[in-house]
Design a protein around this motif. Structure first.
Motif, PDB file in Angstrom:
ATOM      1  N   HIS A 324       0.947  -1.175   0.088  1.00  0.00           N
ATOM      2  CA  HIS A 324      -0.121   0.161  -0.015  1.00  0.00           C
ATOM      3  C   HIS A 324       0.747   1.134   0.038  1.00  0.00           C
ATOM      4  N   HIS A 329       5.325  -1.020  10.502  1.00  0.00           N
ATOM      5  CA  HIS A 329       5.801  -1.005  12.091  1.00  0.00           C
ATOM      6  C   HIS A 329       6.887  -1.871  12.380  1.00  0.00           C
ATOM      7  N   ARG A 375       2.743 -10.951   1.863  1.00  0.00           N
ATOM      8  CA  ARG A 375       2.793  -9.592   2.372  1.00  0.00           C
ATOM      9  C   ARG A 375       3.868  -9.731   3.676  1.00  0.00           C
ATOM     10  N   HIS A 515      -5.752   2.981  10.336  1.00  0.00           N
ATOM     11  CA  HIS A 515      -6.604   3.201  11.757  1.00  0.00           C
ATOM     12  C   HIS A 515      -6.031   4.468  12.154  1.00  0.00           C
TER      13      HIS A 515
HETATM   14  C1  HEM Z   1       2.191   7.714  14.098  1.00  0.00           C
HETATM   15  C2  HEM Z   1       1.621   6.724  14.154  1.00  0.00           C
HETATM   16  C3  HEM Z   1       1.494   5.538  13.330  1.00  0.00           C
HETATM   17  C4  HEM Z   1       1.586   5.555  12.178  1.00  0.00           C
HETATM   18  C5  HEM Z   1       2.136   6.364  11.088  1.00  0.00           C
HETATM   19  C6  HEM Z   1       1.029   4.153  11.796  1.00  0.00           C
HETATM   20  C7  HEM Z   1       1.061   3.476  10.731  1.00  0.00           C
HETATM   21  C8  HEM Z   1       0.726   2.352   9.855  1.00  0.00           C
HETATM   22  C9  HEM Z   1       1.044   1.622   8.791  1.00  0.00           C
HETATM   23  C10 HEM Z   1       1.595   2.209   7.475  1.00  0.00           C
HETATM   24  C11 HEM Z   1       0.447   0.269   8.738  1.00  0.00           C
HETATM   25  C12 HEM Z   1       0.466  -0.804   7.774  1.00  0.00           C
HETATM   26  C13 HEM Z   1       1.335  -1.755   8.001  1.00  0.00           C
HETATM   27  C14 HEM Z   1       1.536  -2.951   7.234  1.00  0.00           C
HETATM   28  O1  HEM Z   1       0.605  -3.313   6.395  1.00  0.00           O
HETATM   29  O2  HEM Z   1       2.086  -3.818   7.673  1.00  0.00           O
HETATM   30  C15 HEM Z   1       0.107   0.222  10.238  1.00  0.00           C
HETATM   31  C16 HEM Z   1      -0.488  -1.077  10.666  1.00  0.00           C
HETATM   32  C17 HEM Z   1      -0.988  -1.383  11.903  1.00  0.00           C
HETATM   33  N1  HEM Z   1      -0.851  -0.532  12.864  1.00  0.00           N
HETATM   34 FE1  HEM Z   1      -0.160   1.593  12.904  1.00  0.00          FE
HETATM   35  N2  HEM Z   1       0.591   3.358  12.665  1.00  0.00           N
HETATM   36  C18 HEM Z   1       0.716   4.337  13.802  1.00  0.00           C
HETATM   37  C19 HEM Z   1       0.343   3.866  15.163  1.00  0.00           C
HETATM   38  C20 HEM Z   1      -0.106   3.003  15.681  1.00  0.00           C
HETATM   39  C21 HEM Z   1      -0.791   2.608  17.051  1.00  0.00           C
HETATM   40  C22 HEM Z   1      -0.647   3.652  18.074  1.00  0.00           C
HETATM   41  C23 HEM Z   1      -1.202   1.426  17.023  1.00  0.00           C
HETATM   42  C24 HEM Z   1      -1.943   0.648  18.155  1.00  0.00           C
HETATM   43  C25 HEM Z   1      -2.399   1.299  19.211  1.00  0.00           C
HETATM   44  C26 HEM Z   1      -1.326   0.796  15.609  1.00  0.00           C
HETATM   45  C27 HEM Z   1      -1.368  -0.302  15.175  1.00  0.00           C
HETATM   46  C28 HEM Z   1      -1.299  -0.827  14.033  1.00  0.00           C
HETATM   47  C29 HEM Z   1      -1.913  -2.225  13.585  1.00  0.00           C
HETATM   48  C30 HEM Z   1      -2.714  -3.254  14.726  1.00  0.00           C
HETATM   49  C31 HEM Z   1      -1.563  -2.367  12.361  1.00  0.00           C
HETATM   50  C32 HEM Z   1      -1.846  -3.808  11.570  1.00  0.00           C
HETATM   51  C33 HEM Z   1      -3.291  -4.113  11.120  1.00  0.00           C
HETATM   52  C34 HEM Z   1      -3.404  -5.278  10.293  1.00  0.00           C
HETATM   53  O3  HEM Z   1      -2.973  -5.301   9.159  1.00  0.00           O
HETATM   54  O4  HEM Z   1      -3.884  -6.258  11.058  1.00  0.00           O
HETATM   55  N3  HEM Z   1      -0.562   1.777  14.956  1.00  0.00           N
HETATM   56  N4  HEM Z   1       0.208   1.362  10.809  1.00  0.00           N
END
Ligand code: HEM
Ligand code: HEM
Lengths: 527, 209
Positions: A324, A329, A375, A515
């Protein structure tokens, strides 16, 4: 004409701040604004939030210094005469620039503080940034057209007037900046109080939150933004925490006008079965997905989810790009002690809610690349599990058609609704034992039938993945989630809930990876 | 004159930035080529990220392995088997499977796979311990069996039979005399196991496609 040193210093610094914050800011925007992705090739990748905020603090210092300069410069710094260069056109453009900077500073600071709903703030921050982008050619470009390259010596080489006073002014600004920076980094996290309750006090994990204790606690409100759907991608989360020295209990509620339980339903068309989707193939489904909620717990309190958010299609040179283009993370801590992982709990309205569990995941260092995995998820991993509790109801996912894995023994749970599909009414999961293998020869389903896509193999996770109990109910535009976990689990993939750990909350409105987020972490304090 | 010239430079700069943005390809992931190749039901190789597949070719050893599924057919990963060579060695029908409504042993799976010509092949057999050990991958994701589950899907964290029979049993099972070797995919441990025990089976063939 020569300008004085203070002017050259401030102007040069401003150029740097504007360029770097435009680049980092647009990369941050690309996470949730597809139109920005077009410019992806020009934008920096990796961990950018701290840089953006640091330069934000620098801009704040600069604006304080500049106000002082405007008020008192004529007394001792000797302001340059430049009435010839500032035509009315330029005066107007510069005013436009100042307006943008003021809006950016104000909205940026309020977003950072997290004390107001974020929807309007984020949009004004974004629009002001775009106008500032246009400002660059209008201001710098037209100066260049007027004066050519000799302009550069004018703005970058200072005169010798009042050298000492100018140097003092600059030094004072730098000290002010460092002071502000230290003050802000000390106060970065917000406080989240874990109230002490007696061990005899019983809290039922049922989403009702009708125990008396909940009514007596004031929630900590977290304004989150940048997600898919919701109200312009923003929603407010309210959190209450209690602990009895063995277990912690959370009651969390958030606004979500749609109760989404339709998770990638299978749909029979004239050409066969299809998964209803809108972005699933590149792991960014935003329509046919269940609601979710995630919590991060970390000993590290850095911005951007404990410094795990690394933006861009390929933030790691030696690892695959993501589909995407938004980012990954992962932690960057090289040591592999349990302190370096980040605990990640994920509640899923269909896949885990019926098990009264939250999926227990973690974020570690970037994982090894596996040739068979389409992925790559970098640091985002599931905890050790003995058995997968749910599987998807297709033999192999293909965007142009699938073969279901199993069909219900009792086909009355199926829906045939023709053109008028009501996915939300669809029974969301199928227990394995209520189904039989799908055989094409026996497929007599009418065109338009829909089948659930989630099969429960057992109704529990086993092992480390089942450490967090959770159940939520949706009512009247709000999810209400109750959950509990031991303060200390003993698993190497979990972080203990103790004084000073930092937490982040993220809500997903029928979306897979998009999210909501917030800027400052919440730091746990036991009372 | 100079101003017009500089104006043109500025415009060209802006236009070229916009054009580049439209023309630069977005970075997209691409599949890498590794040790394993998926083969479909008729034995034709398919790409790493596609499916479903019935067999896996190991490019290092040339062996072709049976893939397991969960659709209650003969290749279902949940079925267990006792060890039997069909000629009197071992113990028949002590495993749990649902084909034929009887209980199963390793020879049943071999017979059915040969009949079915899984992946167009007919020399299916039990692997030797030495062969089966080549599937072990010691760095699986947390809690997964020690094998590359992206290719060897549905692999159980449990013991798999090998063809190595007449192994002396030790400890508790010593009174049963001999058994066959199993390899456990929890940690890759090799154990002499009584023929009558129920264990999983993954067939192999040395035929060339
Ligand atoms: C500045 C803060 C954040 C940014 C820019 C961000 C960005 C992203 C991005 C780009 C992805 C996609 C990654 C992938 O496809 O492998 C992602 C997935 C995810 N993020 Fe974040 N994130 C942030 C903060 C957080 C926080 C605070 C949490 C939880 C409290 C969180 C939980 C998750 C989870 C659970 C996924 C995976 C969802 C799934 O595919 O099942 N993230 N995030
Ligand atoms: C030249 C100045 C600045 C520019 C060009 C700029 C640009 C941007 C842009 C384009 C975004 C993304 C907006 C979106 O996601 O829709 C952003 C996000 C943000 N900016 Fe700025 N910004 C500037 C200054 C500041 C300042 C002074 C602060 C205050 C600390 C600040 C704090 C933030 C915050 C908190 C976010 C949201 C981060 C997130 O989405 O996780 N910015 N900025």
């Amino acid at each position: 004409m020569r300008l004085n040193l203070s002017w050259v210093f401030m102007h040069t610094l401003l150029i740097l701040i504007v360029i770097i914050n435009l680049l980092t800011g647009l990369r941050i925007a690309a996470v949730h604004r597809p139109e920005v992705m077009l410019w992806s090739a020009f934008l920096p990748q990796g961990s950018l939030h701290s840089l953006h905020f640091s330069l934000g603090v620098t801009l704040l210092t600069l604006s304080l210094g500049y106000s002082f300069y405007r008020l008192y410069a004529h007394r001792f710094l000797q302001s340059p005469k430049r009435d010839k260069t500032q035509t009315r056109y330029h005066k107007f453009i510069i005013l436009l620039g100042y307006t943008c900077l003021c809006i950016l500073l104000l909205s940026g600071s309020l977003l950072y503080l997290g004390i107001l709903p974020t929807d309007l703030l984020l949009n004004s921050h974004y629009v002001a940034a775009l106008v500032l982008l246009v400002y660059i050619p209008l201001h710098a470009g037209s100066y260049f057209v007027q004066y050519g390259i000799k302009l550069f010596s004018t703005i970058f080489i200072a005169s010798n007037q009042a050298r000492k006073a100018n140097v003092n002014f600059i030094l004072c600004s730098i000290i002010l900046g460092i002071g502000l920076f230290i003050f802000l980094s000390k106060t970065a996290p917000q406080t989240l109080i874990a109230h002490k309750i007696d061990i005899s006090q019983y809290i039922k994990i049922d989403g009702h939150a009708n125990e008396k204790i909940w009514a007596s606690i004031k929630p900590q409100v977290v304004h989150t933004f940048g997600g898919a759907n919701f109200n312009n991608g923003s929603t407010d989360i309210r959190v209450k925490v209690v602990q009895n020295e063995i277990e912690a209990f959370f009651h969390i509620s958030w606004d979500d006008t749609s109760h989404s339980l339709s998770h990638l339903p299978l749909h029979k068309t004239k050409t066969g079965w299809q998964v209803l989707e809108n972005g699933f193939y590149h792991f960014d489904e935003k329509t046919y997905y269940e609601d979710k909620f995630a919590i991060i717990i970390s000993n590290n309190c850095d911005f951007a989810a404990a410094n795990t958010a690394h933006l861009g299609p390929k933030p790691l040179a030696d690892k695959p790009a993501n589909w995407h283009g938004k980012g990954y993370h992962y932690t960057t801590d090289k040591s592999t002690t349990d302190q370096s992982i980040v605990d990640l709990w994920q509640w899923k309205a269909v896949r885990t809610n019926n098990m009264i569990l939250m999926d227990d995941n973690y974020i570690g260092g970037p994982a090894q690349v596996r040739a068979g995995k389409r992925r790559y998820t970098a640091g985002y991993q599931t905890d050790a599990k003995q058995s997968g509790a749910y599987v998807m109801n297709w033999q192999w996912y293909k965007p142009n058609g699938i073969v279901p894995k199993r069909i219900p023994l009792d086909t009355s749970v199926l829906q045939t609704t023709g053109n008028n599909l009501q996915y939300d009414k669809l029974f969301p999961v199928l227990p394995w034992d209520d189904t039989k293998p799908y055989r094409a020869e026996h497929d007599t389903f009418a065109i338009g039938s829909t089948l659930p896509s989630v099969l429960y193999r057992s109704n529990r996770f086993e092992g480390d993945r089942a450490d967090v109990r959770a159940f939520a109910r949706w009512n009247d535009g709000q999810w209400s989630l109750e959950l509990s976990r031991k303060l200390v689990t003993g698993s190497q993939y979990d972080i203990s809930l103790k004084e000073n750990v930092c937490l982040w909350f993220a809500a997903f409105d029928h979306s897979q990876t998009a999210h909501t987020r917030h800027v400052r972490p919440l730091q746990l304090k036991f009372r | 004159m100079a101003m017009i010239f500089r104006m043109i430079i500025l415009l060209m700069l802006i236009v070229s930035i916009i054009m580049t943005a439209f023309n630069v390809n977005q970075t997209k992931p691409t599949a890498t080529i590794g040790q394993w190749v998926k083969l479909n039901t008729t034995g034709v190789p398919i790409a790493n990220w596609s499916g479903p597949w019935s067999c896996i070719l190991d490019k290092n050893t040339g062996l072709i392995w049976e893939n397991k599924d969960d659709n209650e057919g003969i290749h279902d990963a949940n079925w267990t088997y006792s060890w039997s060579d069909g000629q009197g060695l071992g113990i028949e029908n002590r495993g749990d499977c649902n084909f034929d409504n009887i209980r199963c042993d390793s020879q049943d799976l071999i017979r059915l796979a040969r009949q079915e010509k899984t992946c167009g092949l007919s020399q299916w057999r039990l692997p030797t311990a030495e062969e089966l050990i080549t599937l072990i991958n010691n760095t699986p994701p947390a809690g997964d069996p020690v094998i590359d589950t992206d290719f060897f899907s549905n692999t159980k964290r449990g013991a798999y039979w090998t063809a190595d029979s007449r192994q002396p049993l030790k400890g508790f099972y010593r009174f049963l005399g001999q058994g066959a070797t199993t390899i456990s995919f929890i940690k890759g441990k090799k154990t002499a196991t009584p023929y009558r025990n129920a264990a999983y089976v993954r067939l192999v063939t040395s035929e060339r496609k």
